[in-house]
Design an enzyme around this catalytic site. Structure first.
Site, PDB file in Angstrom:
ATOM      1  N   SER A 293       0.841  -1.194   0.000  1.00 59.23           N
ATOM      2  CA  SER A 293       0.000   0.000   0.000  1.00 59.23           C
ATOM      3  C   SER A 293       0.877   1.245   0.000  1.00 59.23           C
ATOM      4  O   SER A 293       2.008   1.225   0.506  1.00 59.23           O
ATOM      5  CB  SER A 293      -0.894   0.023   1.242  1.00 59.23           C
ATOM      6  OG  SER A 293      -1.619   1.235   1.341  1.00 59.23           O
TER       7      SER A 293
ATOM      8  N   TYR B 229      -2.898   0.397  10.814  1.00 55.88           N
ATOM      9  CA  TYR B 229      -3.060  -0.245   9.504  1.00 55.88           C
ATOM     10  C   TYR B 229      -1.841   0.024   8.630  1.00 55.88           C
ATOM     11  O   TYR B 229      -1.287  -0.891   8.001  1.00 55.88           O
ATOM     12  CB  TYR B 229      -4.324   0.268   8.809  1.00 55.88           C
ATOM     13  CG  TYR B 229      -4.387  -0.130   7.350  1.00 55.88           C
ATOM     14  CD1 TYR B 229      -4.764  -1.410   6.973  1.00 55.88           C
ATOM     15  CD2 TYR B 229      -4.036   0.779   6.343  1.00 55.88           C
ATOM     16  CE1 TYR B 229      -4.801  -1.785   5.629  1.00 55.88           C
ATOM     17  CE2 TYR B 229      -4.074   0.416   5.000  1.00 55.88           C
ATOM     18  CZ  TYR B 229      -4.447  -0.874   4.661  1.00 55.88           C
ATOM     19  OH  TYR B 229      -4.470  -1.236   3.345  1.00 55.88           O
TER      20      TYR B 229
END
Length: 224
Positions: A136, A148
């Protein structure tokens, strides 16, 4: 010539489903692994005989071992694995975060990835195969308090380490690192962001690279 075979976790929707469609269109066999049996069946019915639904939980090493063994039996081998399964958090940040959510996310985003790699490597070694994982943009920058994001930093770090391990026997490892993607990860549609098909294109780009070319990372961002 026998078709190559790709195993995808988190395959029932979003990036996983888009990648399955792209792989089928490119002539691959595909193993679809996810917890949602109904969605998997619907997708495998859509894709036809070269797609195999493999219901299971990414946090279970045993279930992934069985799924990969079944896929190998069906198509003769496994040439590539895309560790795409992941989850986010309802409560962002550290102070505002919920430890029970962290527990579940770590088991999917980190331990699930490790289980996929552990289960896949014996199959990939036999074919000098390719392991891909969904990183990501959040694993490349610092976001205030983002647990996260930290889980995706692990993905990027592990991806580099696994690439070094796999090259000892001719294998390749790629981190696919998108920015915001319009999937059901978010509550609202985001049509101006990346689409799952954009990420699938990145996966196929890495898979299609000449064997001499180990594409270590593909980083893609919305052009807005």
């Amino acid at each position: 010539m026998t078709a190559s075979t790709l195993f995808i976790t988190g395959a029932s929707s979003g990036i996983g489903a888009a990648t399955a469609r792209a792989a089928i269109a490119a002539g691959w066999n595909v193993g679809l692994f996810a917890r949602s049996g109904n969605k998997l069946k619907s997708l495998s019915d859509e894709l036809g005989d070269r797609a195999m639904a493999l219901k299971g939980d990414v946090t279970s090493l045993d279930e992934q071992n069985k799924a990969l063994a079944n896929l190998r039996h069906a198509y003769g081998g496994v040439d590539a694995v895309f560790a795409n399964a992941g989850m986010g958090l309802e409560n962002p940040g550290t102070e505002g975060g919920v430890p029970e959510e962290w527990h579940d996310m770590v088991h999917v985003n980190i331990l699930g990835l490790l289980h996929t790699a552990k289960a896949a490597i014996p199959h990939l070694r036999q074919r000098k195969g390719h392991f891909l994982m969904t990183g990501s943009a959040a694993g490349r920058v610092h976001i205030p308090g983002s647990v996260y994001g930290a889980s995706k930093w692990f993905v990027h770090g592990f991806g580099g380490n696994l690439a070094e391990e796999m090259k000892e026997w001719g294998g390749r490892c790629t981190v696919i690192a998108p920015g915001m993607v319009n999937t059901d990860f978010f509550d609202e549609e985001k049509p101006d962001k990346l689409q799952p098909e954009d990420v699938a294109d990145a996966v196929m780009f890495a898979l299609n690279a000449d064997p001499r070319n180990a594409v270590r990372e593909v980083f893609l961002m919305p052009n807005d």
